[in-house]
Each structure stands twice: as structure tokens, then as C-alpha cells.
Scaffold this active site. Structure first.
Site, PDB file in Angstrom:
ATOM      1  N   ASP A   8      71.037  71.339 126.470  1.00 53.93           N
ATOM      2  CA  ASP A   8      70.988  70.072 124.981  1.00 53.93           C
ATOM      3  C   ASP A   8      70.934  68.671 125.631  1.00 53.93           C
ATOM      4  O   ASP A   8      69.814  68.318 126.641  1.00 53.93           O
ATOM      5  CB  ASP A   8      72.441  70.039 123.908  1.00 53.93           C
ATOM      6  N   HIS A  39      67.280  68.879 125.272  1.00 55.36           N
ATOM      7  CA  HIS A  39      66.955  68.932 124.221  1.00 55.36           C
ATOM      8  C   HIS A  39      65.572  66.942 124.031  1.00 55.36           C
ATOM      9  O   HIS A  39      65.875  66.240 122.875  1.00 55.36           O
ATOM     10  CB  HIS A  39      67.899  68.259 122.668  1.00 55.36           C
TER      11      HIS A  39
END
Ligand SMILES: *[C@@H]1O[C@H](CO)[C@@H](O)[C@H](O)[C@H]1NC(C)=O
Ligand SMILES: *[C@@H]1O[C@H](CO)[C@@H](O)[C@H](O)[C@H]1NC(C)=O
Ligand SMILES: *[C@@H]1O[C@H](CO)[C@@H](O)[C@H](O)[C@H]1NC(C)=O
Ligand SMILES: *[C@@H]1O[C@H](CO)[C@@H](O)[C@H](O)[C@H]1NC(C)=O
Ligand SMILES: *[C@@H]1O[C@H](CO)[C@@H](O)[C@H](O)[C@H]1NC(C)=O
Ligand SMILES: *[C@@H]1O[C@H](CO)[C@@H](O)[C@H](O)[C@H]1NC(C)=O
Ligand SMILES: *[C@@H]1O[C@H](CO)[C@@H](O)[C@H](O)[C@H]1NC(C)=O
Length: 449
Positions: free
Chosen positions: A261, A284
């Protein structure tokens, strides 16, 4: 008889120039074995090359050392570790030189004053998911919780490249796949921590985010190594490297992150932050937000400089994500929208990408797939004075030839956003394109379509 496992040693004999207890040979006091290690000594950590412009204090020497030796055989070391910190605060060094420690109890270490932590072994948190859900430290923001929390003043935590915290996450990855509302702990929380350094640690297999920095200030993170994923079909989700929240004057530098993430995420009220010299794989991106999640709550993210990042195999490089002015649901355990606030003075400078879906993603429609609805209820959180510069590399084929997207929910809530010297190409070799909506294009030296 219970073994205490904690020994306090006075260091009065050491010359005054020694700031901390480096190079002390220590024997195992529990198993009466031979030498188990040598104390490491606090490293000198300074922000470099960029700084926040704010000061970090210089700490004095610690006067005593509290050795915490592991009990071994899978026994729980939590009580001894807590006692070690109690015995060594204020003014001591907690030295943990054994190879393997087990922590099966939530550790509240928020009372520290002028304390150093020399961790050279591995701490594994137990995977008793029922115990941890009931006893982990709870934070209202995004229903987050943590195994262990550090707080206090003038604190140096160092792992010397060996000290490891292992979240034993597999049980959590598998349980989360069955029930997304379980409370997966964050590996380590810094809660009310001021004037601190955190360096030389390995963080592994966190059930959720690796680190949260909450209500804290004046912290430098250096040389942190993050990795760990799932071995089953259930992925390790939401494994952000760092999340900063209600914190000021934070530097994160020289670190290697393999996760699933955000590599780093600036949550509400993160101010004066520098992130530099990171290698991120699988993430991310470096994200401002998400912000505006909580209805009518004011979120500020201001004075952030992100410099010299290598971003690989990621969904995004530079990302700003803001919820729209209307409630929306990203997933069963993440909903929001309607918050107020400001994103101000953010710079992304010198980014190298490889296999990244979007080099730039700026959105005020986070969590809302219906763009018509998002535009009907523009965000009440303004984004201004943002610079993206000096980015190069090859994007992924996912949106080829599109390599970025900048979506404001209204022209009145995005101001002074610039992009220049961006040399990101799609793998096909076609001319790269960017989706640009409700944004002034005069300072965007990218191919908006
Ligand atoms: C917190 O958890 C509750 C249920 O456990 C859920 O309804 C809510 O959406 C969660 N809130 C956030 C912000 O994730
Ligand atoms: C829990 O952790 C122990 C020790 O690390 C391991 O042997 C066991 O397989 C784990 N259980 C689950 C359900 O992951
Ligand atoms: C960028 O970061 C890497 C990794 O920390 C470092 O080796 C390199 O010297 C940095 N480059 C610049 C220009 O700061
Ligand atoms: C990208 O992912 C692949 C597959 O997991 C891996 O082999 C490679 O090392 C990664 N690249 C970088 C630069 O991290
Ligand atoms: C952020 O700071 C502002 C003041 O600048 C305050 O009004 C707001 O409540 C804070 N938000 C959060 C989430 O703490
Ligand atoms: C913008 O932020 C940088 C740090 O990233 C800081 O050095 C600079 O002073 C800020 N600019 C203003 C106008 O506050
Ligand atoms: C999107 O929102 C608009 C405006 O509220 C609405 O008319 C439309 O039906 C929505 N579309 C979908 C697919 O839900």
C-alpha cells in the site's frame, strides 16, 4: 521464582565523552551462558540533503543500561521488556541483545524521558488474533490499532541494521480475507513522541500499516528496511510503510520498502515533512491523504518535500487523494467524504519510476467512481501550491499511453499546480498522456488530453 531478566548497570566509570553505552560486552543473565552481545551505541542521525528548516535537538549521554535478556523457549518477554523501560527511564539505555524475543502483551512505552533503545535481536508478536483485537492500542482515526506504542521526549530507537520487529502477519492476512472488519494491528505506533530518532530497524510481516506517527514531532527515521508479504492466496493488504497523523517536523530518509500500500502517507495534520532517498517496491506511492474523509473535520497537510525516490512496481508515484464533498464508500471497511481543509506547499522532486501505473495521480474524487456525482458535490478541501518536477522513467502498461491523472472536483478548489521536467514514458513508446479535469493547465508542462 520468576526471573526478572532485567539488570541495571551503572556506567559511572565511563569517561564523560562517551554519550552512550557502546561496546559493552554482556553475558546472558538468565541462562548463565557465555557472552551474548555487545552494546551498539546511539548512531548520529541528521536530515540530509534536504531539511525541514526546523531544529532537532542534540541529546545528552545516558547514565545507565538496562539489559533485557530473552527468556527463550517461546516464553513471553513482554513483562521484562516493560520493566526494562521503566528501570531505564529517565536517562538510560535499554539493551536487548538476545536473538529472539516474544511479545504477547500490548506494550505501552509512552512514558519515556531521555531513553535509548538498543535492539539487536528479533521481536516476534504472537498471532493470538483474539487477544490483540481486544488489547491493542486503539486510535479513532480509521479504526486503527497497534501492538506497541512509543511516546515521550528525547528518545532514540536503534536497530543497528539487525533489530527486527516481526508482526507474524499471516494469521491476520488470512482472517482479514474472511472478515474485513477485524482490527488488524499496526506493527509500531509512535504516539506523543517528541525529539526522537528511529534507525537501523527491519520491520517484517505487519498485519496492517507498518508504522503510524501520531500526535508527535521532531522525529527522524533513517535506514529502515520494510518487507514481508503473504504466502497464502490472501494478500497482505493496507501495509503502508509510514502514516503520519497530527504530527510536525518529521524526516523519513534512506530506507528500503517492499510493501502493498502507500510507501509513505501524509494523513490529516501532517506538517513540515521531508521524505528523501527511498526505494519503494510494490506500493501505492508517496501519498498525501486520504484527506477529507470525516464530515466537516478540517484536515491540513502543509510544507511537504518529497525528494529522490525510486518507485517500482507501484500503482502511483506522486499521489494526492481527497474524498469528495459527498459521502462515498471505497470498501466495506473504508467510507467517507465531506471533510474540509487544505493541502498547501507540496513538492515532489527527483523521482525515478519503473513499472508504475500513474506517475502523478491527483484526485478530489477518492472513493467515488461516479464522476458526475463527484462534480455535483465538489470537495471542500482546497489543494494549492503543488509542484511535480524532475520525474523520469517508464510507466506500466496498465493505462498505456496514459501515465497520469489530475482530477479536481471543481476549478475553484485547486490552485497553482505545476508540473515540469517530467520525462515519464509508457512502455509502448507512444506519446504519454495525462487526464486533466477542472485544473488550470497553464503551469502543467505535460500532455493533458
Ligand atoms: C470503523 O469500523 C466500523 C465497524 O467496525 C465501520 O462501520 C466503520 O466504517 C469503520 N470506520 C472507518 C473510518 O473505517
Ligand atoms: C502462529 O505463529 C506460530 C509461531 O510463529 C506459528 O507456528 C503458527 O503457524 C501461526 N498460526 C497461524 C494461524 O498463522
Ligand atoms: C538518493 O537516495 C539514494 C538512496 O538513499 C542515495 O544513495 C543517493 O545518493 C541519493 N541521491 C541524491 C541526489 O540525493
Ligand atoms: C518488480 O517486481 C518484480 C516481480 O515481483 C521483481 O522481480 C522486481 O525485482 C521488482 N523490481 C524492482 C525494481 O523492485
Ligand atoms: C487539524 O488542525 C486544525 C487546526 O489547524 C484543527 O482545527 C483540526 O481539528 C485538526 N484536524 C485533526 C484531524 O486533528
Ligand atoms: C514550503 O515547504 C518547504 C518545505 O518543504 C519549506 O522549506 C518552505 O519554506 C515552505 N514555503 C512556505 C512559503 O512556507
Ligand atoms: C451518477 O450520479 C449522477 C448524479 O447524481 C446520477 O444521475 C447517476 O445515475 C449516477 N450514475 C450511476 C452509474 O450511479
Amino acid at each position: 521464582m520468576r526471573l526478572s531478566g532485567v539488570i541495571i548497570a551503572a556506567l559511572a566509570a565511563l569517561p564523560a565523552v562517551v554519550e552512550c553505552a557502546a561496546g559493552r560486552v554482556h553475558k546472558d543473565t538468565i541462562h548463565h551462558s557465555s557472552i551474548i552481545g555487545t552494546t551498539a551505541g546511539r548512531p548520529t542521525i541528521l536530515p540530509s540533503p534536504k531539511t525541514t528548516g526546523k531544529q532537532f535537538i542534540k541529546s545528552g549521554r545516558r547514565t545507565h543500561t538496562c539489559f533485557v535478556d530473552a527468556l527463550g523457549n517461546g516464553q513471553d518477554d513482554s513483562d521484562n521488556i516493560l520493566q526494562g523501560f521503566k528501570d531505564c527511564s529517565p536517562d538510560g539505555t535499554v539493551a536487548m541483545l538476545s536473538q529472539e524475543y516474544i511479545v504477547g502483551k500490548a506494550l505501552d512505552l509512552t512514558f519515556l524521558e531521555r531513553v535509548d533503545w538498543d535492539l539487536q535481536g528479533r521481536i516476534t508478536f504472537t498471532n493470538d488474533t483474539d487477544y490483540w483485537q481486544a488489547n491493542s492500542f486503539k486510535y479513532t482515526f480509521q479504526n486503527s490499532s497497534a501492538f506497541i506504542q512509543f511516546g515521550g521526549y528525547d528518545v532514540h530507537l536503534f536497530g543497528s541494521g539487525k533489530g527486527t520487529l516481526d508482526g507474524n502477519g499471516q494469521a491476520w492476512y488470512d482472517l482479514y480475507a474472511k472478515d474485513p472488519l477485524i482490527l488488524r494491528p499496526i506493527l509500531i505506533a509512535y504516539n506523543g513522541l517528541h525529539q526522537a530518532t528511529v534507525s537501523g530497524f527491519k520491520f517484517r510481516y505487519s498485519p496492517q500499516w507498518y508504522q503510524i506517527v501520531i500526535d508527535s514531532s521532531d522525529i527522524i527515521f533513517d535506514n529502515i528496511d520494510i518487507a514481508g508479504g503473504s504466502v497464502s492466496k490472501n494478500p497482505a493488504k493496507n501495509t503502508d510503510g509510514w502514516d503520519t497523523y497530527r504530527s510536525d517536523n518529521i524526516v523519513i530518509q534512506n530506507s528500503h520498502i517492499v510493501n502493498g500500500d502507500d510507501c509513505v502517507s501524509f494523513k490529516p495534520n501532517s506538517t513540515n515533512v521531508v521524505v528523501q532517498g527511498l526505494f519503494c517496491d510494490g506500493s501505492h506511492g508517496i501519498s498525501v491523504g486520504s484527506l477529507g474523509q470525516y464530515y466537516l473535520v478540517y484536515d491540513l497537510v502543509e510544507n511537504v518535500y518529497v525528494y529522490n525516490i525510486s518507485m517500482n512496481n507501484a500503482s502511483d508515484m506522486a499521489r494526492i487523494k481527497v474524498w469528495p464533498g459527498v459521502q462515498s464508500a471505497l470498501s466495506v471497511d473504508l467510507q467517507g467524504g465531506g471533510g474540509l481543509g487544505l493541502v498547501n506547499n507540496i513538492t515532489y522532486d527527483t523521482m525515478n519510476i519503473k513499472n508504475v501505473d500513474y506517475a502523478i495521480e491527483l484526485t478530489q474524487c477518492y472513493g467515488q467512481n461516479n464522476l458526475t456525482l463527484c462534480n455535483e458535490y465538489p470537495s471542500t478541501l482546497v489543494i494549492q501550491d503543488v509542484v511535480f518536477k524532475n520525474m523520469a522513467g517508464v510507466a506500466s502498461k496498465k493505462y498505456d499511453p496514459k501515465v497520469g491523472t489530475l482530477i479536481c472536483s471543481s476549478p475553484t478548489v485547486c490552485h497553482n499546480i505545476a508540473a515540469y521536467n517530467i520525462n515519464v514514458v509508457p512502455p509502448s513508446g507512444k506519446t504519454p498522456t495525462y487526464a486533466c479535469t477542472n485544473i488550470d493547465r497553464s503551469q502543467l508542462q505535460i500532455n493533458c488530453v
